[in-house]
Design an enzyme around this catalytic site. Structure first.
Site, PDB file in Angstrom:
ATOM      1  N   HIS A   1     -25.397 -41.008   8.651  1.00 35.76           N
ATOM      2  CA  HIS A   1     -26.675 -41.419   9.266  1.00 35.76           C
ATOM      3  C   HIS A   1     -27.734 -40.354   9.027  1.00 35.76           C
ATOM      4  O   HIS A   1     -27.744 -39.307   9.670  1.00 35.76           O
ATOM      5  CB  HIS A   1     -26.490 -41.642  10.778  1.00 35.76           C
ATOM      6  CG  HIS A   1     -27.684 -42.272  11.424  1.00 35.76           C
ATOM      7  ND1 HIS A   1     -27.631 -43.488  12.068  1.00 35.76           N
ATOM      8  CD2 HIS A   1     -28.971 -41.864  11.516  1.00 35.76           C
ATOM      9  CE1 HIS A   1     -28.839 -43.787  12.532  1.00 35.76           C
ATOM     10  NE2 HIS A   1     -29.666 -42.807  12.208  1.00 35.76           N
TER      11      HIS A   1
ATOM     12  N   HIS B   1     -32.123 -39.981   7.465  1.00 35.81           N
ATOM     13  CA  HIS B   1     -33.358 -40.670   7.062  1.00 35.81           C
ATOM     14  C   HIS B   1     -33.981 -39.876   5.921  1.00 35.81           C
ATOM     15  O   HIS B   1     -34.839 -39.021   6.147  1.00 35.81           O
ATOM     16  CB  HIS B   1     -34.327 -40.771   8.236  1.00 35.81           C
ATOM     17  CG  HIS B   1     -33.827 -41.619   9.363  1.00 35.81           C
ATOM     18  ND1 HIS B   1     -34.330 -42.878   9.630  1.00 35.81           N
ATOM     19  CD2 HIS B   1     -32.837 -41.416  10.270  1.00 35.81           C
ATOM     20  CE1 HIS B   1     -33.692 -43.389  10.671  1.00 35.81           C
ATOM     21  NE2 HIS B   1     -32.777 -42.520  11.083  1.00 35.81           N
TER      22      HIS B   1
ATOM     23  N   GLN C   1     -38.279 -49.433  11.243  1.00 39.15           N
ATOM     24  CA  GLN C   1     -38.633 -48.385  12.222  1.00 39.15           C
ATOM     25  C   GLN C   1     -39.553 -48.899  13.333  1.00 39.15           C
ATOM     26  O   GLN C   1     -39.433 -48.502  14.481  1.00 39.15           O
ATOM     27  CB  GLN C   1     -39.322 -47.228  11.482  1.00 39.15           C
ATOM     28  CG  GLN C   1     -39.839 -46.116  12.372  1.00 39.15           C
ATOM     29  CD  GLN C   1     -38.723 -45.235  12.917  1.00 39.15           C
ATOM     30  OE1 GLN C   1     -38.148 -44.447  12.206  1.00 39.15           O
ATOM     31  NE2 GLN C   1     -38.417 -45.403  14.188  1.00 39.15           N
TER      32      GLN C   1
ATOM     33  N   HIS D   1     -29.801 -49.115  14.735  1.00 41.38           N
ATOM     34  CA  HIS D   1     -30.194 -48.133  15.753  1.00 41.38           C
ATOM     35  C   HIS D   1     -30.181 -48.895  17.073  1.00 41.38           C
ATOM     36  O   HIS D   1     -31.039 -49.745  17.304  1.00 41.38           O
ATOM     37  CB  HIS D   1     -31.605 -47.607  15.486  1.00 41.38           C
ATOM     38  CG  HIS D   1     -31.682 -46.564  14.423  1.00 41.38           C
ATOM     39  ND1 HIS D   1     -31.371 -46.817  13.120  1.00 41.38           N
ATOM     40  CD2 HIS D   1     -32.040 -45.250  14.486  1.00 41.38           C
ATOM     41  CE1 HIS D   1     -31.536 -45.693  12.412  1.00 41.38           C
ATOM     42  NE2 HIS D   1     -31.942 -44.742  13.211  1.00 41.38           N
TER      43      HIS D   1
ATOM     44  N   GLU E   1     -31.160 -46.526  21.600  1.00 40.80           N
ATOM     45  CA  GLU E   1     -31.442 -45.088  21.481  1.00 40.80           C
ATOM     46  C   GLU E   1     -32.496 -44.736  22.521  1.00 40.80           C
ATOM     47  O   GLU E   1     -33.664 -44.475  22.214  1.00 40.80           O
ATOM     48  CB  GLU E   1     -31.926 -44.750  20.061  1.00 40.80           C
ATOM     49  CG  GLU E   1     -32.012 -43.248  19.819  1.00 40.80           C
ATOM     50  CD  GLU E   1     -32.489 -42.880  18.419  1.00 40.80           C
ATOM     51  OE1 GLU E   1     -32.884 -43.782  17.657  1.00 40.80           O
ATOM     52  OE2 GLU E   1     -32.465 -41.676  18.094  1.00 40.80           O
TER      53      GLU E   1
ATOM     54  N   ASP F   1     -28.742 -37.281  11.143  1.00 39.99           N
ATOM     55  CA  ASP F   1     -29.941 -38.049  11.484  1.00 39.99           C
ATOM     56  C   ASP F   1     -31.191 -37.489  10.799  1.00 39.99           C
ATOM     57  O   ASP F   1     -31.842 -38.178  10.032  1.00 39.99           O
ATOM     58  CB  ASP F   1     -30.145 -38.116  13.004  1.00 39.99           C
ATOM     59  CG  ASP F   1     -30.900 -39.371  13.449  1.00 39.99           C
ATOM     60  OD1 ASP F   1     -31.336 -40.140  12.576  1.00 39.99           O
ATOM     61  OD2 ASP F   1     -31.039 -39.575  14.661  1.00 39.99           O
TER      62      ASP F   1
ATOM     63  N   TRP G   1     -38.838 -36.047  14.161  1.00 41.81           N
ATOM     64  CA  TRP G   1     -37.968 -36.186  15.317  1.00 41.81           C
ATOM     65  C   TRP G   1     -37.182 -34.916  15.622  1.00 41.81           C
ATOM     66  O   TRP G   1     -36.766 -34.684  16.739  1.00 41.81           O
ATOM     67  CB  TRP G   1     -36.990 -37.354  15.105  1.00 41.81           C
ATOM     68  CG  TRP G   1     -37.699 -38.651  15.032  1.00 41.81           C
ATOM     69  CD1 TRP G   1     -38.046 -39.455  16.085  1.00 41.81           C
ATOM     70  CD2 TRP G   1     -38.194 -39.318  13.854  1.00 41.81           C
ATOM     71  NE1 TRP G   1     -38.728 -40.560  15.640  1.00 41.81           N
ATOM     72  CE2 TRP G   1     -38.831 -40.508  14.278  1.00 41.81           C
ATOM     73  CE3 TRP G   1     -38.157 -39.031  12.493  1.00 41.81           C
ATOM     74  CZ2 TRP G   1     -39.427 -41.399  13.394  1.00 41.81           C
ATOM     75  CZ3 TRP G   1     -38.749 -39.908  11.605  1.00 41.81           C
ATOM     76  CH2 TRP G   1     -39.379 -41.081  12.058  1.00 41.81           C
TER      77      TRP G   1
HETATM   78 ZN   LIG Z   1     -31.674 -42.600  12.874  1.00 42.05          ZN
END
Ligand SMILES: [Zn+2]
Length: 413
Positions: A57, A59, A152, A210, A213, A309, A315
């Site tokens: 996982h 991005h 997203q 996702h 979350e 991630d 993030w």
């Molecule tokens: Zn993610």
């Protein structure tokens, strides 16, 4: 090429692993330690040899963008999405390819050879997705890359969200994504899950959502995803990422939920460093950890693995490609430093992750499987984590892909 003096997980003694071209040709028990013979013998030095680490996982379209144009000052997931929406306006095909490849090099440096990347498809031109499809080809000699069409900013809540998802799959995404807790309403969240499961069933793609979350204990899309997977008998092809709301569910609900989860057979990914950073942001004290119930999922016999991630994105500002760092942090955060967990903790970044990615016989130290493997710096799982060990050599398709020289300490006598 042969690897000598190798330890294998779950099997006593030492082994010689014979590689013939791109496949593992033989695994032969060694009664004693042997000295290297042929020039192409690699000496594992009685340490572990494992299949490559997996990043389940990440991005890659967003990595290495933190602070561009602004930093995420609140540290929340939702401000991260806002900052990313700003950065997205300036992304180009070449910018995405360059950052993705730089990040893949960081992953390769730490023994990763299988990667699942989520790619934002809530953008009318699908620029990121088209770039990543090219990256997948460009890096085949380094990693096997799975691309998730990741909405997203929502499927139902974003203009033409359904059409963009469908187009992304037609262009070549391998996995259908989703983000039901971000949709404007609960009904939209449920509708998005039914839509994406239909799309996956029709196209034969895998699923990775996702899911929940958020610290909101009322975010209960996991039960919808699991039931969809159960009814369609797609469980092993479906992954629920994050599910951090589960850390806030009460036990009565969770005991009912676990019955369904087990029957569904779905997989779980937890990103413990990212979650402990982004979640708990609306709490005073006591403050929640904001991670899913990793130990409970594992003990219930379900499949769960760890992912990074983010690497330096809106993030999460840190990260360097080292999945062992995530493993160590995750074992702490998830209360998994018990003796039995430590004996088999590498499962969380190898075997369990491979199962999540549906790698099947393309993964594992078995005769006839691909000659992809790592020489590690420690003899067992426990010592690997305790010593903060490394992947020292990464072999792919029978050839050395990465070799790391450990730092040496010189102490005054
Ligand atoms: Zn993610």
């Amino acid at each position: 090429m042969n690897v000598i003096n190798a330890r294998l997980r779950g099997r006593p003694g030492l082994f010689r692993i014979e590689l013939n071209g791109a496949a593992i040709a033989a695994i032969v028990p060694q009664p004693d330690v042997v000295a290297p013979g042929a020039a192409d013998d690699l000496d594992a030095a009685q340490n572990l040899v494992v299949p490559p680490f997996v990043e389940p996982h990440i991005h890659l379209d967003a990595t290495l963008t933190a602070g561009e144009p602004e930093w995420n000052m609140s540290g929340t997931l939702f401000e991260g999405i806002e900052r990313w929406a700003q950065r997205k306006e300036t992304t180009t095909h070449d910018d995405i390819k360059a950052r993705a490849k730089k990040t893949i090099d960081m992953l390769v440096d730490h023994g990763i050879q299988h990667v699942r990347t989520h790619v934002d498809v809530t953008e009318p031109g699908l620029v990121a997705l088209k770039a990543m499809v090219e990256v997948r080809e460009d890096v085949r000699h380094l990693v096997d890359l799975q691309i998730v069409a990741f909405p997203q900013e929502g499927i139902e809540s974003y203009p033409n969200g359904r059409a963009l998802m469908t187009e992304a799959i037609a262009i070549g995404a391998d996995v259908v994504g989703g983000i039901p807790h971000f949709e404007n309403t609960r009904e939209q969240g449920v509708a998005s899950l039914k839509f994406l499961m239909d799309l996956a069933e029709r196209s034969g793609c895998l699923v990775d959502v996702h899911c929940d979350e958020t610290d909101d204990p009322q975010s209960r899309f996991l039960e919808v995803l699991a039931e969809e997977a159960r009814v369609r008998q797609m469980g092993p092809r479906v992954t629920a990422s994050h599910t951090v709301a589960m850390g806030s569910y009460d036990n009565a609900y969770c005991s009912k939920l676990f019955r369904l989860l087990k029957r569904s057979g779905i997989n779980f990914v937890s990103c413990p460093t990212e979650s402990i950073h982004l979640q708990g942001r609306f709490d005073n004290y006591p403050k929640r950890r904001g991670v899913t119930r990793v130990a409970e999922i594992d003990r219930a016999g379900m499949n769960v693995c760890f992912g990074q991630d983010s690497i330096v994105d809106p993030w999460y500002p840190l990260g360097n490609g080292n999945i062992l760092r995530i493993l160590e942090a995750g074992l702490h955060i998830c209360h998994m430093l018990g003796y039995e967990d430590l004996q088999r903790c590498l499962d969380l970044i190898t075997e369990n992750s491979a199962r999540t990615l549906n790698l099947g016989e393309r993964y594992g130290i078995e005769v006839g499987r691909p000659a992809n493997l790592l020489l590690l710096s420690a003899p067992d799982d426990y010592e690997m984590v305790r010593s903060q060990g490394h992947a020292l050599v990464s072999i792919r398709h029978g050839e050395v892909l990465m070799r790391r020289t450990p730092a040496q300490v010189h102490r005054r006598g």
